[in-house]
Design an enzyme around this catalytic site. Structure first.
Site, PDB file in Angstrom:
ATOM      1  N   LYS A  97       0.784  -1.324  -0.040  1.00  0.00           N
ATOM      2  CA  LYS A  97      -0.193   0.071   0.077  1.00  0.00           C
ATOM      3  C   LYS A  97       0.801   1.133   0.080  1.00  0.00           C
ATOM      4  O   LYS A  97       2.007   1.133   0.217  1.00  0.00           O
ATOM      5  CB  LYS A  97      -0.956  -0.082   1.094  1.00  0.00           C
ATOM      6  CG  LYS A  97      -1.986  -0.952   1.031  1.00  0.00           C
ATOM      7  CD  LYS A  97      -3.012  -0.970   2.112  1.00  0.00           C
ATOM      8  CE  LYS A  97      -4.458  -1.575   1.736  1.00  0.00           C
ATOM      9  NZ  LYS A  97      -5.486  -1.962   2.704  1.00  0.00           N
ATOM     10  N   ARG A 147      -3.356 -10.018   5.215  1.00  0.00           N
ATOM     11  CA  ARG A 147      -3.770  -9.949   3.907  1.00  0.00           C
ATOM     12  C   ARG A 147      -2.678  -9.609   2.944  1.00  0.00           C
ATOM     13  O   ARG A 147      -2.464  -8.240   3.164  1.00  0.00           O
ATOM     14  CB  ARG A 147      -5.122  -9.109   3.844  1.00  0.00           C
ATOM     15  CG  ARG A 147      -5.735  -9.149   2.426  1.00  0.00           C
ATOM     16  CD  ARG A 147      -6.888  -8.274   2.510  1.00  0.00           C
ATOM     17  NE  ARG A 147      -7.756  -8.348   1.141  1.00  0.00           N
ATOM     18  CZ  ARG A 147      -7.625  -7.686   0.101  1.00  0.00           C
ATOM     19  NH1 ARG A 147      -6.496  -6.613   0.224  1.00  0.00           N
ATOM     20  NH2 ARG A 147      -7.961  -7.662  -1.079  1.00  0.00           N
TER      21      ARG A 147
END
Length: 276
Positions: free
Chosen positions: A223, A258
């Protein structure tokens, strides 16, 4: 022992486990289009299980900042055939990343054991789908705003306490609807309506979220927060930072990581397990 009920599976969370990301989309921020073909998606899922994934998370609609929504039928066409195939072929629970009650219902019928909802079951009819399912798990995520606008100046007084309060309120709403605590996971929503300082504060304080009694999912893989901390590193140079963040999250109490890079993170979790 913490155990998550996810359909026909019972997932032990005595040590952190890896959730492998399978984006069946043309526009996801990290791997958009790479697994849009169903046969390629299935091969990648099988490879992630072999590499150590304890869950496969299947998404048919991008939730990256600025992403455009897709129709119900588009999402169904992308996701359901893959769920049907994988449910018959792999020994781990399948998660479907969606906010649409229609997709949730069809995915559960096709064999999904977890619904991963960035809207935390706030869309009309979503709560009822999970309550009716009896044994399917739900991951409730915090997001300020919606994907198209969530990164436009998000503001918090105390991000950790506000996110924690929201997630615990949503968990209680689920329990009041008949969803057992053994089916609930909380996700602080890294990068969803949060600036770098908000993401860092949440990562440092995952233990406060885990203290609520529910498993916590941390999704920091590749991210923008990782890129920012690595001096604006592009997506393809965020592997080591992503694994480092996953280790920190696990050491601070996250139960599910995740990730895109399953083998590297699964190896790191073996070290974490030895230390924990």
């Amino acid at each position: 022992m913490m155990e998550l009920t996810c359909g026909k599976h019972r997932l032990e969370l005595t040590s952190p486990v890896v959730m492998g990301i399978l984006n069946i989309t043309p526009d996801s921020f990290s791997d958009g289009g790479r697994y849009a073909d169903h046969s390629t998606a299935i091969r990648h899922a099988l490879a992630m299980v072999e590499a150590g994934a304890a869950i496969i998370d299947i998404g048919g609609e991008s939730t990256r900042p600025g992403a455009d929504p897709v129709t119900l039928q588009q999402e169904l066409d992308r996701v359901i055939p893959v769920v049907e195939r994988l449910a018959a072929e792999i020994p781990v629970p399948l998660s479907v990343d969606t906010s649409k009650p229609g997709v949730m219902r069809e995915a559960i019928g096709a064999g999904a054991g977890i619904i991963n909802d960035v809207m935390a079951l706030r869309e009309e009819g979503a709560l009822e789908v999970l309550a009716d399912s009896r044994d399917v798990a739900v991951c409730l995520m915090h997001m300020q705003g919606r994907p198209r606008s969530m990164q436009k100046n998000p503001v918090y007084g105390d991000v950790v306490s506000e996110v924690r309060a929201f997630l615990l309120e949503r968990a209680q709403t689920c329990r009041s609807a008949g969803i057992d605590a053994s089916r609930i996971v909380l996700d602080p929503g890294f990068g969803f309506g949060k600036l770098l300082e908000h993401n860092v504060a949440l990562l440092k304080n995952i233990d406060l979220l885990a203290a609520g009694g529910y498993p916590v999912l941390a999704g920091v893989s590749r991210k923008s927060m990782i890129g920012q901390l690595l001096e604006d590193a592009p997506v393809e140079r965020r592997l080591s930072g992503s694994v480092a963040a996953a280790v920190i999250a696990a050491m601070r109490g996250a139960s599910i990581l995740r990730v895109h890079d399953v083998r590297e993170t699964a190896d790191a979790m073996k070290i974490v397990k030895a230390l924990l």
